[in-house]
Motif scaffolding. Structure first.
Motif, PDB file in Angstrom:
ATOM      1  N   LEU A  58      -0.084   1.236 -11.054  1.00 45.71           N
ATOM      2  CA  LEU A  58       0.034   1.421  -9.621  1.00 45.71           C
ATOM      3  C   LEU A  58      -1.307   1.874  -9.079  1.00 45.71           C
ATOM      4  N   THR A  59      -1.741   1.282  -7.955  1.00 49.44           N
ATOM      5  CA  THR A  59      -2.946   1.741  -7.271  1.00 49.44           C
ATOM      6  C   THR A  59      -2.527   2.168  -5.862  1.00 49.44           C
ATOM      7  N   THR A  60      -3.474   2.638  -5.080  1.00 52.67           N
ATOM      8  CA  THR A  60      -3.133   3.052  -3.717  1.00 52.67           C
ATOM      9  C   THR A  60      -2.811   1.853  -2.831  1.00 52.67           C
ATOM     10  N   ARG A  61      -3.276   0.661  -3.225  1.00 55.17           N
ATOM     11  CA  ARG A  61      -3.070  -0.522  -2.396  1.00 55.17           C
ATOM     12  C   ARG A  61      -2.008  -1.469  -2.914  1.00 55.17           C
ATOM     13  N   SER A  62      -1.696  -1.391  -4.211  1.00 54.81           N
ATOM     14  CA  SER A  62      -0.821  -2.421  -4.771  1.00 54.81           C
ATOM     15  C   SER A  62      -0.255  -2.026  -6.134  1.00 54.81           C
ATOM     16  N   ASP A 119       5.491   4.961  -3.001  1.00 55.81           N
ATOM     17  CA  ASP A 119       6.007   6.240  -3.480  1.00 55.81           C
ATOM     18  C   ASP A 119       6.469   5.996  -4.920  1.00 55.81           C
ATOM     19  N   GLU A 120       5.722   6.529  -5.872  1.00 57.78           N
ATOM     20  CA  GLU A 120       5.967   6.249  -7.288  1.00 57.78           C
ATOM     21  C   GLU A 120       7.390   6.603  -7.720  1.00 57.78           C
ATOM     22  N   ALA A 156       7.398   2.523   0.538  1.00 54.20           N
ATOM     23  CA  ALA A 156       5.967   2.782   0.666  1.00 54.20           C
ATOM     24  C   ALA A 156       5.579   3.107   2.100  1.00 54.20           C
ATOM     25  N   PRO A 176       0.818  -1.222   0.000  1.00 49.96           N
ATOM     26  CA  PRO A 176       0.000   0.000   0.000  1.00 49.96           C
ATOM     27  C   PRO A 176       0.846   1.265   0.000  1.00 49.96           C
ATOM     28  N   ASP A 177       0.325   2.283  -0.656  1.00 49.33           N
ATOM     29  CA  ASP A 177       0.930   3.631  -0.670  1.00 49.33           C
ATOM     30  C   ASP A 177       2.376   3.654  -1.162  1.00 49.33           C
ATOM     31  N   SER A 196       3.775   5.568   5.309  1.00 51.54           N
ATOM     32  CA  SER A 196       4.270   6.696   6.101  1.00 51.54           C
ATOM     33  C   SER A 196       5.564   6.344   6.832  1.00 51.54           C
ATOM     34  N   ASP A 217      -8.022  -4.242  -9.565  1.00 52.68           N
ATOM     35  CA  ASP A 217      -7.679  -3.618  -8.298  1.00 52.68           C
ATOM     36  C   ASP A 217      -8.520  -4.138  -7.145  1.00 52.68           C
TER      37      ASP A 217
END
Length: 198
Positions: free
Chosen positions: A78-82, A33-34, A52, A30-31, A54, A134
């Motif tokens: 890329l998604t917010t979770r995976s 950093d691209e 990825a 999750p999340d 915080s 997704d």
């Protein structure tokens, strides 16, 4: 040392349509950093590194595929979770790969939300497309799950499994509870008075 992410996979195959010979790959991070994503796809494997969350956790893994894929005809996003990818198998054949990798790997698991059994993939029960990659997509209830059919009758299913739960009779009444079995209607046993302390 980088953390190894969970990798989920499912597949489709066809002896006649190369576009239906694909591997669906989901890397659960999750999340991401691209700007840190380093993704390399070759005909024989995949390498991925990313940071990825915080906590800025580093993830990395490498896999050697069971058979070859065609990187030029494969897609990823890329998604917010995976991180998700649709990989095109090189060899056009009806048989499934027995596993994703040449050697069994503990962090690679079957993605049952996308999986369709080999003998059911042409029967219309695997209505899966890239929009669903997704997650569960537009499925409603269990009837929308790939391979589960649209109209499930749980009562019939339970009866065919030997009847866990109450059976319904001709008049629709629940059958009597077996003789000698405990019933919840009796309530708890009465409490006894505590003896006074000496």
């Amino acid at each position: 040392m980088p953390t190894h992410p969970e990798v989920l996979w499912a597949q489709r195959s066809s002896a006649t349509d190369e576009e239906k010979n694909v591997i669906y790959l989901t890397v659960n991070i999750p999340d991401i950093d691209e700007s840190t994503l380093d993704y390399q796809l070759t005909p024989s494997g995949i390498n991925l590194k990313a940071t990825a969350g915080s906590t800025k956790t580093d993830y990395a893994f490498s896999l050697d595929f069971f058979e070859e894929i065609v990187p030029e005809k494969s897609t990823s996003r890329l998604t917010t979770r995976s991180f998700v990818a649709t990989l095109r198998k090189k060899e056009v054949k009806a048989e499934y790969w027995p596993r994703l990798t040449k050697v069994k790997t503990p962090f690679v698991r079957t993605d049952f939300s996308k999986w369709v059994d080999e003998d059911e993939q042409d029967g219309g029960g695997g209505g899966f497309n890239d929009d669903d990659i997704d997650g569960m997509g537009g499925m409603s209830g269990m009837g929308g799950m790939p391979g589960m059919g649209g109209d499930m009758d749980f009562e019939k299913m339970m009866a065919s499994m030997g009847g866990a739960g109450a059976h319904t009779g001709e008049a629709g009444e629940a059958d009597e509870v077996e003789a000698g079995s405990d019933s919840d209607d009796d309530g708890p046993p009465p409490l006894e008075d505590a003896e006074p302390a000496a």
